[in-house]
Motif scaffolding. Structure first.
Motif, PDB file in Angstrom:
ATOM      1  N   TYR A  57       0.642  -1.708  -0.121  1.00  0.00           N
ATOM      2  CA  TYR A  57       0.010   0.002  -0.160  1.00  0.00           C
ATOM      3  C   TYR A  57       0.962   1.639   0.037  1.00  0.00           C
ATOM      4  CZ  TYR A  57      -4.470  -2.375   0.535  1.00  0.00           C
ATOM      5  OH  TYR A  57      -4.796  -3.579  -0.226  1.00  0.00           O
ATOM      6  N   GLU A  58       1.870   1.395   0.975  1.00  0.00           N
ATOM      7  CA  GLU A  58       2.769   2.259  -0.052  1.00  0.00           C
ATOM      8  C   GLU A  58       3.706   2.361  -1.044  1.00  0.00           C
ATOM      9  OE1 GLU A  58       6.030   1.823   3.883  1.00  0.00           O
ATOM     10  OE2 GLU A  58       4.901   4.085   4.232  1.00  0.00           O
ATOM     11  N   CYS A 124     -14.389   4.583   3.931  1.00  0.00           N
ATOM     12  CA  CYS A 124     -14.481   3.693   2.690  1.00  0.00           C
ATOM     13  C   CYS A 124     -14.447   4.094   1.329  1.00  0.00           C
ATOM     14  CB  CYS A 124     -16.152   3.018   2.714  1.00  0.00           C
ATOM     15  SG  CYS A 124     -17.228   2.514   4.139  1.00  0.00           S
ATOM     16  N   TRP A 127     -10.248   0.846  -2.649  1.00  0.00           N
ATOM     17  CA  TRP A 127      -8.216   0.826  -2.311  1.00  0.00           C
ATOM     18  C   TRP A 127      -7.447   0.257  -4.048  1.00  0.00           C
ATOM     19  CZ3 TRP A 127      -8.567  -2.112   2.909  1.00  0.00           C
ATOM     20  CH2 TRP A 127      -9.196  -1.300   3.490  1.00  0.00           C
ATOM     21  N   LEU A 132      -4.989   3.917  -0.942  1.00  0.00           N
ATOM     22  CA  LEU A 132      -5.609   4.465   0.748  1.00  0.00           C
ATOM     23  C   LEU A 132      -6.146   5.825   0.761  1.00  0.00           C
ATOM     24  CD1 LEU A 132      -3.846   2.276   2.576  1.00  0.00           C
ATOM     25  CD2 LEU A 132      -5.545   2.071   1.895  1.00  0.00           C
ATOM     26  N   LYS A 138     -11.574  11.111   4.668  1.00  0.00           N
ATOM     27  CA  LYS A 138     -11.361  11.075   6.247  1.00  0.00           C
ATOM     28  C   LYS A 138     -12.004  11.546   7.408  1.00  0.00           C
ATOM     29  CE  LYS A 138      -7.264   8.438   6.644  1.00  0.00           C
ATOM     30  NZ  LYS A 138      -6.759   7.682   6.843  1.00  0.00           N
ATOM     31  N   ALA A 198      -1.630  10.033 -17.725  1.00  0.00           N
ATOM     32  CA  ALA A 198      -1.092  11.022 -16.754  1.00  0.00           C
ATOM     33  C   ALA A 198      -1.528  12.392 -16.773  1.00  0.00           C
ATOM     34  CB  ALA A 198       0.478  11.271 -17.545  1.00  0.00           C
ATOM     35  N   LEU A 199      -3.121  12.315 -17.243  1.00  0.00           N
ATOM     36  CA  LEU A 199      -3.739  13.517 -16.932  1.00  0.00           C
ATOM     37  C   LEU A 199      -4.308  13.391 -16.093  1.00  0.00           C
ATOM     38  CD1 LEU A 199      -4.989  14.568 -20.726  1.00  0.00           C
ATOM     39  CD2 LEU A 199      -2.567  15.959 -19.486  1.00  0.00           C
ATOM     40  N   THR A 201      -6.102  12.810 -12.406  1.00  0.00           N
ATOM     41  CA  THR A 201      -5.249  13.050 -10.513  1.00  0.00           C
ATOM     42  C   THR A 201      -6.610  11.996  -9.558  1.00  0.00           C
ATOM     43  OG1 THR A 201      -6.761  15.080 -10.664  1.00  0.00           O
ATOM     44  CG2 THR A 201      -4.823  14.971 -10.823  1.00  0.00           C
ATOM     45  N   ARG A 202      -5.661  11.917  -8.385  1.00  0.00           N
ATOM     46  CA  ARG A 202      -6.655  11.615  -7.835  1.00  0.00           C
ATOM     47  C   ARG A 202      -7.757  12.188  -7.319  1.00  0.00           C
ATOM     48  NH1 ARG A 202      -3.763  12.696  -2.228  1.00  0.00           N
ATOM     49  NH2 ARG A 202      -5.409  13.971  -2.373  1.00  0.00           N
ATOM     50  N   ASP A 203      -7.802  13.557  -7.105  1.00  0.00           N
ATOM     51  CA  ASP A 203      -9.053  14.037  -6.906  1.00  0.00           C
ATOM     52  C   ASP A 203      -9.960  14.133  -8.406  1.00  0.00           C
ATOM     53  OD1 ASP A 203      -7.664  14.502  -4.646  1.00  0.00           O
ATOM     54  OD2 ASP A 203      -7.443  16.457  -5.066  1.00  0.00           O
ATOM     55  N   LEU A 210     -10.403  17.799 -11.484  1.00  0.00           N
ATOM     56  CA  LEU A 210     -10.811  17.915 -12.863  1.00  0.00           C
ATOM     57  C   LEU A 210      -9.704  16.869 -13.309  1.00  0.00           C
ATOM     58  CD1 LEU A 210     -12.867  21.300 -13.583  1.00  0.00           C
ATOM     59  CD2 LEU A 210     -13.773  18.433 -13.268  1.00  0.00           C
ATOM     60  N   GLY A 212      -6.272  17.656 -16.032  1.00  0.00           N
ATOM     61  CA  GLY A 212      -5.222  18.077 -16.683  1.00  0.00           C
ATOM     62  C   GLY A 212      -5.580  18.636 -17.872  1.00  0.00           C
TER      63      GLY A 212
END
Lengths: 223, 107
Positions: A57-58, A124, A127, A132, A138, A198-199, A201-203, A210, A212
């Motif tokens: 996970y790291e 939740c 994963w 994570l 959280k 590559a564009l 993102t997690r968010d 949004l 990139g």
């Protein structure tokens, strides 16, 4: 904790991080070590297996996996359709899945609808595709406000959604964990899947961001 | 677009708690639905505001479950925690902190 020498470092003023008479262990670190040692003694856990999990996970699981899924959906309409119809096996086609992603649902952003994912109960999160969750995911402010004021939350993330776009909030649970399929950015015609990934993102896959943006390519210069 | 990659765990103990919970879940001690339910209760104390579902909450939730199941009673966890704190104080800086380093350790 005993502090017999009570940080008396009169013998050495040159540094403060050295603890020549012992090691520091915070109360929480000591509690975790206590649990780990008791559980190992009773045969419930294998310390080597814990190390493998932490490494996984790291260093290995993370949003790069979800970005591959998104990029594939952007270039392959059939894949996209399968992904939205039944996400878990479609994500597994790319070799991604497992723990914390037993039942995933992918929701697609469109000009009419922007999707936002939260876990109002706890934390939740899918994963296998996103790794994570970040700390803010959280925390009580996000958990509470994503539902009652999604537009305000998005503004804090620097995301402005047109007033005419509806925002749908999805509440992840242990059984069903959501991921957002963002809209493909403009000016990415001809991009490889790798360049598209590559564009992402997690968010963008939580809905608090949004993908990139890509500037339009300059007109070709006459030779 | 490359955004800075945040560290998955803020401290090694967070990683250890996460790995303990995953290991015990896979050993069949609880389902993820049960875990989420217990964690959700842990972060909603009757006498205070809602808390973050962070790894501190994971640790508290795990301790509660282990106590209920009779796997690790609170007093035995407390005794072992004190032993580790004594062991740390007796371990030269930079060396691994082992339970055997506790001056009161008896094998």
């Amino acid at each position: 904790m005993s502090h017999d020498h009570a940080h008396d470092q009169a013998h050495d003023h040159s540094h403060t991080h050295d603890h020549p008479h012992g090691s520091d262990l915070s109360p929480v670190e000591a509690r975790v070590r206590a649990l780990e040692s008791l559980l190992t003694e009773k045969g419930y856990i294998d310390p080597a297996a814990l190390d493998t999990l932490v490494d996984l996970y790291e260093n290995k699981v993370g949003p790069h996996a979800g970005a591959r899924v998104v990029a594939r959906a952007w270039v392959d309409p059939d894949y996209r359709a399968r992904l939205l119809a039944d996400a878990t096996p479609t994500i597994a086609e790319l070799g991604i899945g497992g723990r914390g992603g037993e039942h995933m649902v992918v929701v697609a952003n469109t000009p009419e609808t922007h999707n936002l994912v939260v876990c109002t109960l706890c934390s939740c999160y899918p994963w296998p595709v996103l790794g994570l969750p970040p700390v803010w995911y959280k925390a009580p402010p996000y958990r509470a406000r994503a539902v009652i004021d999604p537009r305000g939350v998005l503004a804090e993330f620097g995301v402005t959604i047109p007033e005419t776009t509806r925002i749908t909030v999805w509440d992840s649970t242990a059984e069903t964990r959501y991921m957002v399929l963002p809209m493909r950015p403009a000016n990415t015609e001809g991009f490889s899947e790798e360049a598209l990934a590559a564009l992402v993102t997690r968010d963008a896959m939580i809905g608090t961001g949004l993908p990139g943006t890509v500037p339009p390519s300059p007109p070709e210069m006459p030779v | 677009m490359s955004e800075p990659v945040p560290k998955t765990f803020a401290a090694p103990w967070e990683a250890q708690v996460f790995a303990l919970v995953v290991s015990l879940q896979e050993a069949g001690l609880f389902t993820w639905a049960e875990w989420a339910d217990r964690l959700g209760r842990e972060i909603r104390p009757a006498d205070g505001p809602e808390q973050a579902a962070d790894y501190g909450a994971w640790l508290a939730t795990l301790e509660t479950i282990l106590a209920e199941r009779g796997i690790a009673a609170p007093d035995s966890v407390a005794v072992r925690t004190e032993a580790f704190l004594r062991a740390a104080a007796a371990t030269p800086h930079g060396r691994p902190i082992r339970l055997e380093n506790d001056p009161l350790y008896r094998s």
